[in-house]
Design a protein around this motif. Structure first.
Motif, PDB file in Angstrom:
ATOM      1  N   LEU A 255     -23.151   2.506 -10.690  1.00 21.27           N
ATOM      2  CA  LEU A 255     -23.473   1.526 -11.727  1.00 21.27           C
ATOM      3  C   LEU A 255     -23.900   2.214 -13.018  1.00 21.27           C
ATOM      4  N   GLN A 256     -24.675   3.282 -12.894  1.00 16.93           N
ATOM      5  CA  GLN A 256     -25.083   4.020 -14.084  1.00 16.93           C
ATOM      6  C   GLN A 256     -23.880   4.657 -14.757  1.00 16.93           C
ATOM      7  N   ARG A 257     -22.964   5.217 -13.965  1.00 15.71           N
ATOM      8  CA  ARG A 257     -21.759   5.833 -14.532  1.00 15.71           C
ATOM      9  C   ARG A 257     -20.944   4.796 -15.297  1.00 15.71           C
ATOM     10  N   ARG A 258     -20.793   3.597 -14.727  1.00 14.03           N
ATOM     11  CA  ARG A 258     -20.027   2.550 -15.392  1.00 14.03           C
ATOM     12  C   ARG A 258     -20.695   2.122 -16.699  1.00 14.03           C
ATOM     13  N   ALA A 259     -22.025   1.992 -16.684  1.00 18.70           N
ATOM     14  CA  ALA A 259     -22.729   1.564 -17.896  1.00 18.70           C
ATOM     15  C   ALA A 259     -22.584   2.595 -19.007  1.00 18.70           C
ATOM     16  N   VAL A 260     -22.710   3.868 -18.663  1.00 19.22           N
ATOM     17  CA  VAL A 260     -22.572   4.923 -19.671  1.00 19.22           C
ATOM     18  C   VAL A 260     -21.156   4.935 -20.228  1.00 19.22           C
ATOM     19  N   GLY A 267     -28.388   6.751 -22.966  1.00 17.85           N
ATOM     20  CA  GLY A 267     -29.440   5.904 -22.457  1.00 17.85           C
ATOM     21  C   GLY A 267     -30.691   5.944 -23.314  1.00 17.85           C
ATOM     22  N   LEU A 268     -31.636   5.087 -22.992  1.00 14.47           N
ATOM     23  CA  LEU A 268     -32.863   4.936 -23.760  1.00 14.47           C
ATOM     24  C   LEU A 268     -33.681   6.220 -23.802  1.00 14.47           C
ATOM     25  N   LEU A 269     -33.601   7.037 -22.744  1.00 13.04           N
ATOM     26  CA  LEU A 269     -34.468   8.206 -22.600  1.00 13.04           C
ATOM     27  C   LEU A 269     -33.732   9.514 -22.845  1.00 13.04           C
ATOM     28  N   ALA A 270     -32.591   9.448 -23.516  1.00  9.11           N
ATOM     29  CA  ALA A 270     -31.754  10.646 -23.668  1.00  9.11           C
ATOM     30  C   ALA A 270     -32.425  11.723 -24.503  1.00  9.11           C
ATOM     31  N   HIS A 271     -33.349  11.365 -25.376  1.00  2.00           N
ATOM     32  CA  HIS A 271     -34.022  12.360 -26.224  1.00  2.00           C
ATOM     33  C   HIS A 271     -35.410  12.665 -25.658  1.00  2.00           C
ATOM     34  N   ASP A 272     -35.548  13.814 -25.009  1.00  2.00           N
ATOM     35  CA  ASP A 272     -36.834  14.279 -24.505  1.00  2.00           C
ATOM     36  C   ASP A 272     -37.525  13.210 -23.678  1.00  2.00           C
ATOM     37  N   GLY A 273     -36.780  12.570 -22.770  1.00  2.00           N
ATOM     38  CA  GLY A 273     -37.331  11.476 -21.984  1.00  2.00           C
ATOM     39  C   GLY A 273     -37.588  11.844 -20.542  1.00  2.00           C
ATOM     40  N   ALA A 274     -38.343  10.973 -19.860  1.00  2.00           N
ATOM     41  CA  ALA A 274     -38.634  11.132 -18.445  1.00  2.00           C
ATOM     42  C   ALA A 274     -38.497   9.779 -17.769  1.00  2.00           C
ATOM     43  N   GLY A 282     -31.760   6.442 -17.202  1.00  2.00           N
ATOM     44  CA  GLY A 282     -31.886   6.194 -18.629  1.00  2.00           C
ATOM     45  C   GLY A 282     -31.460   7.373 -19.480  1.00  2.00           C
ATOM     46  N   GLY A 283     -30.761   8.345 -18.893  1.00  2.00           N
ATOM     47  CA  GLY A 283     -30.335   9.529 -19.618  1.00  2.00           C
ATOM     48  C   GLY A 283     -31.395  10.603 -19.724  1.00  2.00           C
ATOM     49  N   ALA A 284     -32.524  10.441 -19.025  1.00  2.00           N
ATOM     50  CA  ALA A 284     -33.622  11.409 -19.118  1.00  2.00           C
ATOM     51  C   ALA A 284     -33.235  12.722 -18.454  1.00  2.00           C
ATOM     52  N   ASP A 285     -33.739  13.818 -19.019  1.00  2.00           N
ATOM     53  CA  ASP A 285     -33.510  15.112 -18.380  1.00  2.00           C
ATOM     54  C   ASP A 285     -34.597  15.418 -17.354  1.00  2.00           C
ATOM     55  N   GLN A 286     -35.705  14.651 -17.371  1.00  2.00           N
ATOM     56  CA  GLN A 286     -36.772  14.807 -16.387  1.00  2.00           C
ATOM     57  C   GLN A 286     -36.791  13.554 -15.518  1.00  2.00           C
ATOM     58  N   VAL A 287     -36.454  13.698 -14.246  1.00  2.00           N
ATOM     59  CA  VAL A 287     -36.385  12.550 -13.350  1.00  2.00           C
ATOM     60  C   VAL A 287     -37.152  12.839 -12.069  1.00  2.00           C
ATOM     61  N   ALA A 288     -37.760  11.812 -11.529  1.00  2.00           N
ATOM     62  CA  ALA A 288     -38.414  11.903 -10.227  1.00  2.00           C
ATOM     63  C   ALA A 288     -38.413  10.519  -9.603  1.00  2.00           C
ATOM     64  N   LEU A 289     -38.049  10.446  -8.335  1.00  3.87           N
ATOM     65  CA  LEU A 289     -37.999   9.200  -7.590  1.00  3.87           C
ATOM     66  C   LEU A 289     -37.028   8.218  -8.236  1.00  3.87           C
ATOM     67  N   VAL A 290     -35.915   8.730  -8.758  1.00  2.00           N
ATOM     68  CA  VAL A 290     -34.902   7.907  -9.408  1.00  2.00           C
ATOM     69  C   VAL A 290     -33.733   7.742  -8.452  1.00  2.00           C
ATOM     70  N   MET A 291     -33.385   6.498  -8.157  1.00  2.00           N
ATOM     71  CA  MET A 291     -32.408   6.236  -7.106  1.00  2.00           C
ATOM     72  C   MET A 291     -31.012   6.730  -7.463  1.00  2.00           C
ATOM     73  N   SER A 292     -30.629   6.664  -8.730  1.00  2.00           N
ATOM     74  CA  SER A 292     -29.268   7.059  -9.094  1.00  2.00           C
ATOM     75  C   SER A 292     -29.036   8.557  -8.956  1.00  2.00           C
ATOM     76  N   VAL A 293     -30.101   9.346  -8.829  1.00  2.00           N
ATOM     77  CA  VAL A 293     -29.938  10.787  -8.632  1.00  2.00           C
ATOM     78  C   VAL A 293     -30.489  11.220  -7.279  1.00  2.00           C
ATOM     79  N   ALA A 294     -30.825  10.254  -6.408  1.00  2.00           N
ATOM     80  CA  ALA A 294     -31.446  10.593  -5.123  1.00  2.00           C
ATOM     81  C   ALA A 294     -30.509  11.400  -4.235  1.00  2.00           C
ATOM     82  N   ALA A 295     -29.203  11.227  -4.417  1.00  2.00           N
ATOM     83  CA  ALA A 295     -28.258  11.944  -3.567  1.00  2.00           C
ATOM     84  C   ALA A 295     -27.920  13.330  -4.088  1.00  2.00           C
ATOM     85  N   ARG A 296     -28.425  13.693  -5.264  1.00  2.00           N
ATOM     86  CA  ARG A 296     -28.127  15.020  -5.805  1.00  2.00           C
ATOM     87  C   ARG A 296     -28.761  16.101  -4.953  1.00  2.00           C
ATOM     88  N   ARG A 297     -28.140  17.230  -4.956  1.00  2.00           N
ATOM     89  CA  ARG A 297     -28.699  18.373  -4.249  1.00  2.00           C
ATOM     90  C   ARG A 297     -29.080  19.439  -5.267  1.00  2.00           C
TER      91      ARG A 297
END
Length: 697
Positions: A255-260, A267-274, A282-297
């Motif tokens: 869903l995030q890929r389609r929206a982008v 996204g809203l957080l693309a500039h120095d966001g978390a 939201g395009g943040a470079d700092q993520v934690a407990l985010v479902m759209s990246v939960a499958a990343r390794r």
């Protein structure tokens, strides 16, 4: 300058000695009351030698906690987060056993079981002492917040960051506008921090959701600017045969890929966001407990990394583990009380639900709050965090139940702590609070009418219906978040059977019916030929408010009780308007969804009581959201008074995509008075005492 440095060093040394002394006294007290814990040689010794033994053991335990614990957590990086939480006690107990081994002449001895208890009490005592001392010193308190955040902010050591303000967006998941207003009213409000803000430093207004009033649709639009073609919390896509469920990692990533791709914007957080605790980054470079990246390794970019940053502090780990157990027991007691009082409506609250609730209201809350504190102390420009505690409890207890009142009180203390952290951040911060939807009360469809929506559809199609109505599992957001924390495969829910004819799915009080053997969207005329009784069965049922279907002759048609019809393409109404009970804006919301490529063959909204706002969820939820009707469609927006109004002309703010545009505008407004910063800040935000302990009461 040198004098100030020596003064700070002396203060830090005194605090270490004080914590050491309290820990030693705690060990002496525990040795006196626990029969399996000893700090004396066999035959007894003097009080002086016993006290020296306690001091040595306390010092060794403190050093091991400071030096070895982070290494243990790093070594256990692949262990699921909830498993690590359960291991906290045993790891702490093991460190205590090692500490006792360094005590001379074998004076310190205990059993492994008692070591777990002693270590937990020691961690609690040292944490409370360090907090008590830190709140009396600004610099020490800032370091305490850093420690609570479980990280060293990448700019936390700087004296001052950018002069332009940062913005913290806190999403109180599921808290409706009226719920927030009531929680901030009265002489003793449930949320005193927000009660002080509303009408003084902040302004409050409602906004109206899209037809799909749930976190997936709202948050995707808020963070990425578009929720186009997102008809519900879950839906069936005919061209692939896939079931999309918003809170599953694979679906959230898609869903995030389609929206982008649709917006062409990060996204809203693309500039120095978390992004913390959200479904989407939201395009943040700092993520934690985010479902759209939960499958990343990867070591740092996967969703679960936030848990380990938090649990690397043994004091954090112990407090949260104790609070987790307490919350499980609290839920069991509250569920028992609800049954004894024969409260109605009521749903089952057994099985794994107490654990899921404790995860949402304790673990996820603590880790998200700590991550936000770390982001502020690091001076990040924009932070968006979701606190899901209220939403999870309200699904099972009801939106205005005493159980949810307790959650609102604890959320208010979280907000106060975050506001307090702004005083120690390297830049000023604005705090914006909002919700993604509200919740509407009401008995479930199955409880009220004795059958599920799937049973009703099958009956209308002339298919066999089970004699005993089954249950439709709750789709609450925290369930998949807990599965991701455990590293478990994505779950399935009742109705997730693409081969079934037809496929019936539920999203709160919004139901979706798809016929997989028809490649395109089935028409009203084709349905009348195949299943002549289906549409009349659905539209005429007292628990159904309206049904959306596509007609060859009239386009999008909304069917309601007593033969009422609303032709959306022309505006023609036949009989009573089925959309009238759902208020202004209902027709436009339904018309927009009808244009989505993946709208279901039939979209079914439950009935709504206009007087009470009660609806009937097609899932096992007595506080629900997902469709139209009642408070679920009226979330809130609370913003600092110095920011521009969301809508200048006062017209209603409608749709999550409009909210995204408002938040973007506020990020561009980098002038005006801010939250106080530094030691000379106003006291109106007040320090929390032992903040971590208060959060868990």
């Amino acid at each position: 300058m040198r004098t100030a440095r020596w003064k700070a060093l002396g203060g830090a040394l005194l605090r270490v000695l004080a914590v050491w002394a309290v820990s030693s006294l705690t060990l002496l007290a525990l040795a006196a009351v626990l029969p399996d814990f000893r700090l004396q040689a066999v035959g007894g010794e003097s009080l002086t030698r016993t006290a020296l033994t306690a001091a040595l053991a306390a010092g060794a335990f403190g050093l091991l906690s400071a030096l070895v614990w982070p290494l243990l957590v790093r070594a256990l990086l692949l262990v699921p987060a909830l498993v690590l939480g359960l291991l906290v006690f045993f790891l702490n107990g093991s460190l205590l056993l090692v500490a006792l081994d360094v005590v001379p002449a074998g004076r310190g001895q205990t059993t492994p079981e008692t070591a777990v208890i002693v270590a937990a009490v020691m961690s609690a005592a040292s944490s409370a002492t360090s907090t008590f001392l830190a709140v009396r010193n600004d610099e020490a308190y800032r370091r305490r917040l850093v420690r609570l955040a479980g990280r060293r902010g990448r700019r936390a050591g700087a004296d001052r960051g950018p002069a332009t303000p940062g913005t913290v967006f806190l999403q109180l998941d599921g808290v409706g506008h009226e719920v927030l207003r009531e929680a901030a009213r009265g002489e003793r409000p449930l949320m005193p921090t927000l009660a002080r803000w509303i009408g003084t430093s902040h302004r409050l207004a409602p906004w109206r959701t899209d037809w799909s009033s749930q976190t997936g649709a709202s948050q995707l639009a808020i963070l990425h600017g578009s929720n186009e073609d997102l008809p519900a919390f879950r839906w069936y896509e005919k061209e692939t045969g896939d079931l999309i469920v918003s809170n599953r990692p694979s679906s959230a990533a898609e869903l995030q890929r389609r929206a982008v791709a649709r917006t062409g914007d990060g996204g809203l957080l693309a500039h120095d966001g978390a992004s913390r605790g959200n479904l989407f980054s939201g395009g943040a470079d700092q993520v934690a407990l985010v479902m759209s990246v939960a499958a990343r390794r990867g070591r740092y970019n996967r969703s679960r990394a936030g848990y380990f940053a938090y649990f690397s502090d043994p004091a954090n780990a112990t407090r949260t583990a104790v609070s987790f157990v307490a919350e499980v027991l609290r839920e069991i007691g509250q569920a028992l009380r609800s049954r004894c009082r024969r409260e109605r409506p009521r749903v089952r609250r057994g099985g794994l639900y107490p654990v899921i609730r404790a995860f949402a209201t304790v673990v996820e809350r603590d880790v998200v709050v700590a991550a936000v504190l770390g982001d502020m102390l690091a001076g990040r420009t924009a932070v968006y965090a979701d606190l899901v505690a209220y939403d999870e409890v309200a699904h099972h207890s009801g939106p205005v139940h005493r159980d949810t009142h307790q959650v609102l009180r604890r959320l208010d203390r979280c907000i106060e702590l975050i506001a307090e952290a702004g005083r120690y951040a390297p830049r000023p911060y604005r705090i914006v609070l909002l919700s993604d939807h509200g919740q509407s009360p009401g008995a479930t469809f199955r409880d009220r009418y004795g059958l599920t929506l799937g049973d009703l559809v099958r009956a209308g199609c002339g298919l066999p219906v089970r004699r005993r109505a089954g249950r439709t599992a709750s789709g609450a957001e925290a369930r998949e978040a807990a599965r991701a924390a455990l590293g478990r495969p994505e779950g399935t829910a009742d109705g997730d059977r693409p081969g079934a004819q037809p496929v019936v799915l539920a999203s709160g009080n919004l139901g979706l019916v798809s016929f997989p053997d028809v490649p395109d969207r089935i028409t009203r005329e084709e349905l009348d030929r195949r299943h002549p009784a289906l549409l009349d069965t659905l539209a005429g049922h007292p628990g159904i408010g309206f049904v959306l279907v596509r007609s060859v002759a009239h386009g999008a048609v909304v069917l309601g009780p007593d033969g009422g019809e609303h032709h959306l393409d022309t505006g023609r109404v036949v009989g009573a308007d089925p959309l009238a009970p759902f208020g202004p804006g209902a027709a436009e919301a339904v018309r927009r969804t009808d244009r989505f490529p993946h709208v279901a063959d039939l979209m079914i909204n439950s009935a709504c009581d206009p007087a009470t706002g009660a609806v009937h969820a097609f899932e096992e939820q007595i506080g629900s959201h997902g469709g139209l009707g009642g408070p679920q469609s009226r979330p809130f927006l609370l913003w600092p008074a110095e920011l521009s109004p969301p809508v200048p002309d006062g017209t209603p703010l409608t749709g999550a995509e409009q909210v995204h545009q408002v938040l973007r505008r506020w990020l561009r407004e980098a002038d005006g008075p801010q939250l106080p910063v530094g030691p000379g800040a106003e006291e109106s935000y007040g320090r929390l005492g032992p903040e971590a302990d208060d959060l868990r009461r």
